[in-house]
Structure formats: C-alpha cells, structure tokens
Design a protein around this motif. Sequence first.
Motif, short mmCIF file in Angstrom:
data_model
loop_
_atom_site.label_atom_id
_atom_site.label_comp_id
_atom_site.label_asym_id
_atom_site.label_seq_id
_atom_site.Cartn_x
_atom_site.Cartn_y
_atom_site.Cartn_z
N ASP A 187 0.87 -1.17 0.00
CA ASP A 187 0.00 0.00 0.00
C ASP A 187 0.90 1.22 0.00
O ASP A 187 2.11 1.12 -0.24
N ASP A 188 0.35 2.40 0.31
CA ASP A 188 1.14 3.61 0.08
C ASP A 188 2.37 3.73 0.96
O ASP A 188 3.46 4.07 0.49
N TRP B 184 0.80 7.54 -2.06
CA TRP B 184 1.48 7.14 -3.30
C TRP B 184 0.47 7.05 -4.45
O TRP B 184 -0.53 6.37 -4.36
N ASN B 185 0.75 7.78 -5.54
CA ASN B 185 -0.07 7.80 -6.75
C ASN B 185 -1.49 8.30 -6.49
O ASN B 185 -2.45 7.79 -7.06
N THR B 186 -1.60 9.32 -5.66
CA THR B 186 -2.91 9.93 -5.41
C THR B 186 -3.49 10.53 -6.69
O THR B 186 -4.68 10.39 -6.96
N ASP C 184 -3.40 -5.18 -6.96
CA ASP C 184 -2.57 -3.99 -6.82
C ASP C 184 -3.42 -2.75 -7.06
O ASP C 184 -3.90 -2.51 -8.17
N THR C 185 -3.64 -1.95 -6.02
CA THR C 185 -4.42 -0.72 -6.17
C THR C 185 -3.54 0.52 -5.99
O THR C 185 -4.04 1.60 -5.68
N ARG C 186 -2.25 0.39 -6.20
CA ARG C 186 -1.33 1.52 -6.09
C ARG C 186 -0.56 1.76 -7.38
O ARG C 186 -0.66 2.81 -7.99
N ARG D 214 -2.52 2.20 -11.23
CA ARG D 214 -3.48 3.28 -11.47
C ARG D 214 -3.21 4.04 -12.76
O ARG D 214 -2.07 4.18 -13.19
N ASP E 275 -6.16 -0.36 5.62
CA ASP E 275 -5.83 1.04 5.36
C ASP E 275 -6.49 2.04 6.30
O ASP E 275 -5.83 2.99 6.72
#
Length: 574
Positions: free
Chosen positions: A231-232, A239-241, A330-332, A335, A452
């Motif tokens: 995660d971030d 990260w990658n907002t 993977d959600t970071r 994106r 999170d």
Amino acid sequence: MAGLRLGPLLRYVDWETGSRATVWVETTRPCTAVVRCADGSSGSSPTFAVEGHHYALVVVTGLTPGSSTAYEVLLDGRRAWPLEGSRFPPSTITTPAVPQPEEAGPVRIAFGSCRWAAPPAGGHDLSPGSRLRSSEEDAIGPDALDTLAARLAADPTAVRPDVLLLLGDQVYADETSKATRQRIAARRDLGEPPGAEVADYEEYTHLYDESWRDPDVRWLLSTVPSCMIFDDHDVIDDWNTSGAWLEDMRRTPWWHERIVSGLMSYWVYQHLGNLSPDALAADPLYAAVRAAPDATETLRRHAAEADADPAGTRWSYRRVFGRVRLLMVDTRAARVLDEQERSMLDAGEARWLRDEVLTDRAAYDHLLIGTSLPWLLPPLVHHAETWNAALCRGERGGPDGRWARIGEKVRRACDLEHWAAFPESFRQLSELLREAGRGPDAPATVCVLSGDVHHAYVAEPRWSDSVPDDTSGARILQLTCSPVHNSIPATIRAGFRLGWSRAGRWLGRGLALHGRTGAAPMDWRKTGGPWFGNQLMTLTLHGRKAVLTLVQARERPTGAQLETVLERTLTSND
C-alpha cells in the motif's frame, strides 16, 4: 561462514498437490541454502545478490499431503535455523490433504494491514493536542501479530491460520522509528531531503530488519504461510494519489531513487514469495536475477521500467486454497492518473481481474478479493471522494478552474484516494462483484478484504432490484480490518463514526449534489462495527459455510491477549 540475517519466511504452500512449499531467507554472505524437513523432503537454492545483500527462495518438494513436518535451514551445510536455545516450538510446514472437495477440511484465512514494527520517532496523533513519543509505545497497545505469535507458540496444539494475508503497509518508508533514524543518520545527513525517511535500497533493508527480526513475528512467519501486497506507506503516504501529485514528486531530486528502491525491495522481500513454484520457473526476471553474479542492475532496470510504464508490470496475483479463490489486487502501482481517464486499474489489470473472477466459477465456493483500499467506505467518506474526483475532473469550472485547484488540495490533505475516488472503477468493480455473485454457478460468498482506514467493519451492498433476503446468490461483503499495530487518533474515530451515521449520509448526499456525481450504483449498510484497536480478522471457510472472527490485542495483567470481539456466521448454506 554464512549466517541467517533474516527469515526464514514460509511463503507459498501448494494446495493443488499438497507436496510443495517455498521458504525465503536472507543470509550474511553468498551460500547455498537448504531447507530440510523431518519427513525427508527438502529443497535447496544458491543465493542471489542485490545491493550487497544475499537472498534465496527455496522450493521444497516431496512433502506429504495432509501432514505437518518440522524443518530446519542449513547454510553451506551448517544449521542456521532453529536458532540455538530458541524458546519457540519447531517451525513447521503444514500441507493440505487435497482430498475430494466434499471431504475437504476448513480453510482459515487471517488478514489485516498497517503494522508499525515500532512507533515513528516524530510522533503521531493519539488525541487532540497529544503526541506519541517513541518511548510511549504502550500508548498504541500491543501488536496483534506479536500477540498471535505468542498465543500459538505457547500452545503448539492451537488452531493456526492456513495463511496470513498482509494487506499493505508492511513497512513505513515515510514514518521511521528512532532506531531506524539512527541507522540512517550514520550514513547521511538527515538535514538533506528526504530527511529521516528512507532514501535507498539499503535503508529499506533496515525497515525489514526491524519488522521481521522481531522474535515472535519471525517465528510466526516461519511457520504460517503468508501472502502480501503493498500500500502507500510501503513507498510514501498517498502514493499515486493523482497525476498532479506524481508530477510534483518527480520534480524532487530524491523521488526516483525512492520509488526504484521501493519497488526493488518489494520484489525481493514481498512479491517473490507470493509466486508459485511454477510461476517462478516461468519468470524471466527471476531467472535473470538468479543467473547474475550481482543482480542489482537487473532489478534496478526492472523497477525503473515498472515505474515508467506501470501497465507493463503486474503485481497482482491469484492463489487457490481448495475451493477458495483469492485474488490479491494492486491498487497503487496499476493506477491511471489522467483526470479525464482516471482509473484504479489500467486496462490490462482490469481485464485480468475480470477474467480471474468469472472464469470457471463452479471451481470455487468462496471468492476473496484482497485490495488494500476498501471498496465500500462509510457513506460520507465515499461521497466526499466522488465529489472531490468530480471537482478535480473539472465538473465545476473546468479542469483548470478554481474548484479543480481546491479539489486537488483537499484530495491530498484528506487522503481522498480510495475506490470511491475513481468513480468509474468503483462502478466497474461493483458490477463485477454483482455478476460474480449471481446465477447457478455463484459462490456462497464474495468477500472484499481490505485495510488502510485504521478501523474494522463489515458492510453489505444492496442493489435496487435485489430481492430482500434473497438466498439464491452469493452473499457479498466488504470486510475491513486495520490496523495490526498503529495509532488510532481520536479525530479518526470521531470522523469514521460520523461517516457511518445518518447525519453523515445526509452530508454525503449534499456533496454529491454539489459535485453532480449522480447516484451510486447501489446502496450499502454497515452490518458490523466500527471497531477500533490493534486487530486481525479470520475467515473460516468450510464447504459453502463461512464464519468471520475478529480479535483484538489487549494488554492484561498477565500480558497481551487476543480477545474475541466478533464471531459471526456469514452463511450456513450447504
């Protein structure tokens, strides 16, 4: 003479054959690592080198299905594990019996996220006006992972998880402890950016040392298989907002080394162990790393390419536990950050997820989606994120207007970057889960497992055309569990309680009207929680039955204990 620097970590246990497993180690020098089991099975591998560190992922073969066997680790023929005088029971590899599906036993999957190995030296809010100092570790309570390890070590006959899912923030590159800061300060000037944050690969190794060398956690990870996803904070907060955030970071002189080192270390310490022996054998990067005398440049090049072209690298993966299918997403890094095409997953990643969810649904009774960021949030938070996404997209005043600039500032300040902040991705995931849960081949449950947000809860969706108490399809749930060990500021508690309240729903609808976001594809309600504390959830899946348990680590006169907060049957279908 080679020594064991870190590990062993039992990572992959093969549920298809019941005869293979992988064990990860870091050693002090080049050597051959051997895992030798009491039942005669074994495996060996030479180490590979990255930035002066030495690693091996040993594939153990010949294990007996349906057995539990103790193992030891030898480095160049000398025993390095168990440690001399260890107070812990032997580390074991437990394999499934792989019987006929109707004879299969329960599968126990424990999960959580967000673990400080030690509190950050800079402090962290606990309540208005208060700060956490590194000497006040007790203020955040006992570590749930440590407490689980102590319970299992004290009673070797206790029921163990079949797998531990660590859903992000395994290490905190941007919030370092006093001990880590001292190690960093011995290498460079903390007055220069990035200051006391991690700067390079060597400093990432300090984080894993601190986290995984803890004696209780070290033993736990040596005997309970684990699956991980980042995660971030594994790289940096938020990260990658957004695309604007990434542009700002790329203009800083230290960012390139941080992201390259973060992805390199993630591949070595976390991702490699997520893969099956077959996937390892087919992976050209793993082959190149093992073949190189020093794999540093090979891995640096891969990490730099993964950062420059995220769609070219897949960090998501599938695991199967009998009739349970787990998809870790993977959600970071996956994106798409362009405001007009904003997506949580790039097109290839989205296709992979859809194919894995819908292909051969009859092969599983339970579908688990592991995503560090919750799909279903408190309604106020959800609407705040969709409203913010609309402003940043230019829904009011255009993409270069005042509202878009305000929206970007609010997005970063308030961490508005979950699934709801990618409205089209939220809609697609919602429809995919709905499709997976309907029809004659539907599983008993479809569960999204997340962390999170530093509290735990259970939420359930309801589509407008759903039949009340309809039992013909899957029960679809959002199961969120966080943190494993972290602070819970009073402001966060109050904010999330408001987010779930009736007043919060009304406020959220007001934001939706202002942002012209339209209605969500379905409604949802909280059916459990919120719970605050250091905690772990466990799903026990047996046939088409599912039971959810939540435990919290609490300090008692006799020491830290795991206390059951919730035990609920999710479905009793046969």
